[in-house]
Design a protein around this motif. Structure first.
Motif, PDB file in Angstrom:
ATOM      1  N   GLY A  42      37.328 -65.404 -73.731  1.00 58.95           N
ATOM      2  CA  GLY A  42      38.277 -66.078 -73.645  1.00 58.95           C
ATOM      3  C   GLY A  42      37.989 -67.188 -73.446  1.00 58.95           C
ATOM      4  O   GLY A  42      36.859 -67.983 -73.315  1.00 58.95           O
ATOM      5  N   LYS A  95      47.006 -62.159 -77.465  1.00 59.64           N
ATOM      6  CA  LYS A  95      46.856 -62.348 -76.284  1.00 59.64           C
ATOM      7  C   LYS A  95      48.237 -62.582 -75.562  1.00 59.64           C
ATOM      8  O   LYS A  95      48.850 -63.304 -76.274  1.00 59.64           O
ATOM      9  CB  LYS A  95      46.003 -63.570 -75.781  1.00 59.64           C
ATOM     10  N   ARG A 118      47.420 -67.994 -78.968  1.00 57.23           N
ATOM     11  CA  ARG A 118      46.329 -67.843 -78.360  1.00 57.23           C
ATOM     12  C   ARG A 118      45.403 -67.103 -79.176  1.00 57.23           C
ATOM     13  O   ARG A 118      44.118 -67.100 -79.040  1.00 57.23           O
ATOM     14  CB  ARG A 118      46.611 -66.793 -76.722  1.00 57.23           C
TER      15      ARG A 118
END
Length: 339
Positions: free
Chosen positions: A17, A46, A100
């Protein structure tokens, strides 16, 4: 399963991430031999509103000046207490709303572009060796012998679990995608909400509506959505950690959600993911304790805890918010100071 030959690395980063990728990127740029490991196939989705504050995208530009990513610029905010609007204002700086799935993939591609090594795999456990190095085992049987292990594997971090045991600082958030309908961010707090809030984020391809609460259930989430007139789509959920934690081992560093670093008041995590990723890389490159390079953030967490307790912990906090909301200029100044 037969184990493969053990590979030696200076640093193993678990979790690709923003926190883990930032750390690995900066290490690679500094010439540190590292590998970034994640169990997901990228691009991957996400659960996250995707808000980049001014501090976040400014820091990102400093670290990765060549990075290109899509975002939606938002310059309007609406604050509510329950369903009652109490203030509308424009922040001094834009907020950037990212998807995301695309944003995290852009970061990973930037890391790979400079020659960074990324491996798809699931962390199983680590073992400390007699010489102080760490043997990192993946579920596939692959092994890495390293000087540093960086846990950036999210709210349910397996690295943190082995290093520190059970973790009890999570707040559950649920959200859903809806059609693009608004040009402003909306947020609501209430004395009826248990350390959480309702939010609407206008996105690049869709808007995100959600709610978080320490005692959140699916029935509660649906009730909140009904109160705000939001039609149900596919509901997704994720935990947001609210209590920072250190590994207790100088060469095991927990960053981002794995270290419990999201903002304790807003639960925004992207800035702290980027910042703790940077601070971990500095600790490794300069041979300093992470507690030293990350000192300012640990200090900020103590301030956030006090403010969050005031706002979320009593009716007085709601009254203070209502009084401050009389002046949109004051609300803007408070917001600007927080982001």
């Amino acid at each position: 399963m037969k184990k493969s030959i053990c590979q030696a690395k200076d640093v193993v980063v678990i979790g690709a991430g923003p926190a883990g990728t930032t750390c690995a990127y900066l290490l690679k740029k500094a010439g540190v031999d590292c590998v970034l490991i994640d169990r997901a196939n990228f691009p991957r989705d996400k659960v996250c509103g995707g808000g980049l504050t001014h501090k976040a995208y400014t820091l990102l530009a400093e670290m990765m000046p060549d990075l290109s990513y899509d975002y939606r610029s938002v310059r309007k905010m609406k604050l509510m207490i329950g369903t009652e609007p109490v203030s509308e204002f424009e922040p001094t700086e834009e907020l950037r709303i990212v998807n995301r799935k695309d944003f995290d993939y852009a970061l990973l591609q930037q890391y790979q572009h400079i020659g960074g090594e990324w491996v798809k795999g699931s962390f199983a456990a680590y073992e400390e060796q007699a010489d102080g190095r760490l043997l990192v085992n993946l579920k596939s049987g692959e092994q890495y012998l390293c000087r540093y292990l960086v846990g950036a594997d999210g709210a349910n971090s397996r690295v943190r679990q082995q290093a520190t045991g059970a973790y009890h600082g999570n707040v559950l958030f649920m959200e859903q995608y809806v059609e693009k309908a608004k040009d402003r961010i909306e947020g609501s707090i209430s004395s009826e909400y248990d350390s959480g809030y309702y939010y609407w984020f206008p996105g690049t391809s869709h808007d995100v509506v959600g709610y978080g609460d320490k005692q959140l259930t699916l029935a509660m989430f649906r009730n909140i959505m009904q109160q705000f007139g939001v039609k149900e789509t596919k509901i997704r959920g994720a935990y947001i950690p609210t209590e920072e934690v250190e590994s207790g081992h100088e060469h095991i560093i927990l960053i981002g959600d794995a270290g419990g670093f999201p903002n304790k008041l807003t639960y925004e995590g992207l800035y702290y993911a980027l910042a703790t990723g940077r601070n971990a890389s500095i600790a490794i490159i300069e041979g300093k304790p992470f507690s030293q390079t990350n000192h300012r953030i640990f200090k900020n967490k103590r301030k956030e805890r006090l403010i969050a307790k005031l706002i979320y912990g009593s009716r007085w906090g709601i009254r203070i918010v209502r009084l401050c909301s009389v002046s949109s200029r004051l609300v803007r100044r408070i917001f600007d100071a927080g982001v």
